[in-house]
Design a protein around this motif. Structure first.
Motif, PDB file in Angstrom:
ATOM      1  N   LEU A  54       0.804  -1.221   0.000  1.00 16.62           N
ATOM      2  CA  LEU A  54       0.000   0.000   0.000  1.00 16.62           C
ATOM      3  C   LEU A  54       0.839   1.274   0.000  1.00 16.62           C
ATOM      4  O   LEU A  54       0.306   2.366  -0.190  1.00 16.62           O
ATOM      5  CB  LEU A  54      -0.933   0.005   1.213  1.00 16.62           C
ATOM      6  N   GLY A  82       2.344   2.709  -7.692  1.00 17.15           N
ATOM      7  CA  GLY A  82       0.898   2.534  -7.776  1.00 17.15           C
ATOM      8  C   GLY A  82       0.431   1.111  -7.987  1.00 17.15           C
ATOM      9  O   GLY A  82      -0.743   0.813  -7.830  1.00 17.15           O
ATOM     10  N   ASN A 126      -5.034   3.665  -0.662  1.00 15.03           N
ATOM     11  CA  ASN A 126      -4.871   2.613  -1.667  1.00 15.03           C
ATOM     12  C   ASN A 126      -5.564   1.303  -1.284  1.00 15.03           C
ATOM     13  O   ASN A 126      -5.550   0.351  -2.060  1.00 15.03           O
ATOM     14  CB  ASN A 126      -3.373   2.335  -1.881  1.00 15.03           C
TER      15      ASN A 126
END
Length: 417
Positions: free
Chosen positions: A149, A154, A194
């Motif tokens: 995370l 990403g 995330n």
């Protein structure tokens, strides 16, 4: 190097969240001695009567839970002992609220993660004779896939590996070095953005993944022999996704698939906990490899750490069987015997040791450069100017590198790094 501590049982506590307006009557009663009873029924151990190390009713705040369940484990991490706190229970039972609080860091309702950060830095401040280095990571298991995370790119895809000597580890996981409680809260908030969440009939922001927020604490006395070891303790805060009943959540499609994966991994965790309890009696094998969650937690569950299991329950008479299942899980967990150890690292596997060594090397090089600059021989003027310019640039570079390294080391009191 490992130093064995006294054997202990896995600690289990129960936390009851407040009833919601539409949930009906309370079906369970808590007693001060750690007992939980089903209202209106004869006490039958394992069915309507249970006993734990501690119980917290709906009036207890998270700080009281922290003091009773977590403080000992955070103190252990400062001494080089690994510790893990689990939040377990059905969906919408208050697990994430307990772990992360109801608002942003420093506001009125901090979670266990924030309270642990405050505790760590308060303890560091009280020890000005010791250097510390703290780093944290944040992982999630979503649909049996492990994700980082805190990954900068990403994607967050990471892998679980096993070293023949040091055991199970996560390859490629990002770690954030933190020097204040707010930095840890920032890492937590960044990871939460995330994390996989979704709405169900029971919870408009339901966690769809299990998460592990891990804080590594390295420490060594400031005045010690060059070859002295570094204590390395890790505190893992595990927010498990809640077990789900389609009857209650109304999940369909992707939500139903997620719920199925969550239930399967929790069932595997329950089997592993039961096997660990049986192993204490000299029976059987523990199947850590049956799920990503249990594989990830193998270093902790294998017994060389302090563990606390916080079972969160919804007391409504509409969730009797779900609550009973959580209470039974807690009873199985309480049978697990732990053999925690103190971890002392004597080589450069410790990041604090590497940073201190690099600082010493840079300081020595800087002194040498300054000496060369002070005793340079005369020559052509332009050569001397070029030499001095290079020396000044090297010195500036060394100073900048040392400043960055010093920022990684947390010191207590008013002392300098």
């Amino acid at each position: 190097m490992e130093t064995k501590l006294k054997e202990q049982q896995l600690k289990v506590a129960i936390r009851v969240r407040p009833l919601k307006d539409a949930e009906g009557a309370c079906a369970w009663r808590l007693e001060e001695d750690g007992s939980v009873y089903k209202e209106g029924e004869e006490p039958v151990p394992g069915r309507t009567a249970f006993r734990y190390d501690a119980v917290y009713d709906e009036a207890a705040d998270t700080r009281a839970v922290y003091e009773g369940v977590c403080r000992e484990l955070v103190d252990g991490a400062l001494r080089g002992v690994n510790g893990t706190v689990f939040a377990y229970g059905q969906t919408s039972s208050g697990k994430t609220f307990t772990m992360q609080g109801g608002d942003t860091y420093g506001a009125s309702a901090p979670g266990l993660m924030h309270l642990a950060a405050e505790h760590l830095f308060a303890a560091i401040e009280a020890r000005p004779d010791t250097d510390f280095l703290l780093r944290c990571s944040y992982l999630e298991v979503y649909n049996e896939q492990l994700r980082d995370l805190l990954a900068e790119d990403g994607t967050g895809d990471v892998q679980i590996r096993e070293h023949p000597t040091t055991g199970v580890y996560v390859e490629g996981a990002a770690e954030a070095v933190v020097t204040e409680p707010g930095g840890m809260a920032d890492a937590l908030a960044r990871g939460e953005r995330n994390r996989a969440v979704g709405a169900t009939a029971m919870n408009e922001r339901s966690s769809r993944s299990h998460t592990v927020f891990r804080i590594v604490v390295e420490s060594r006395p400031r005045e010690c022999a060059e070859d002295a070891g570094v204590l390395v303790g890790a505190l893992s805060l595990v927010d498990l996704a809640g077990s789900e009943s389609v009857r209650l959540t109304g999940a369909v499609g992707q939500r139903a698939k997620e719920g199925g994966k969550i239930n399967t991994s929790l069932l595997t965790l329950s089997r592993v906990v039961q096997q660990l309890g049986e192993q204490a009696a000299g029976k059987g094998h523990v199947n850590f490899r049956d799920s990503k969650l249990t594989r990830l937690l193998q270093p902790t569950l294998s017994g060389k750490a302090q563990i606390a299991m916080l079972c969160c329950i919804a007391p409504s008479d509409g969730y009797v069987e779900e609550t009973r299942s959580t209470l039974q899980f807690g009873s199985r967990a309480s049978k697990v015997t732990l053999k925690p150890v103190v971890h002392e690292v004597l080589d450069d596997a410790s990041q604090l040791r590497r940073v201190k060594r690099q600082l010493a090397e840079l300081l020595k090089k800087q002194e040498q450069l300054e000496k060369e600059g002070a005793t340079g021989k005369t020559g052509e003027l332009h050569e001397l100017m070029e030499s001095n310019a290079k020396l000044e640039a090297d010195l500036a570079g060394q100073s900048e590198a040392m400043a960055k390294l010093k920022k990684m080391i947390v010191v207590g009191g008013a002392g300098d790094a």
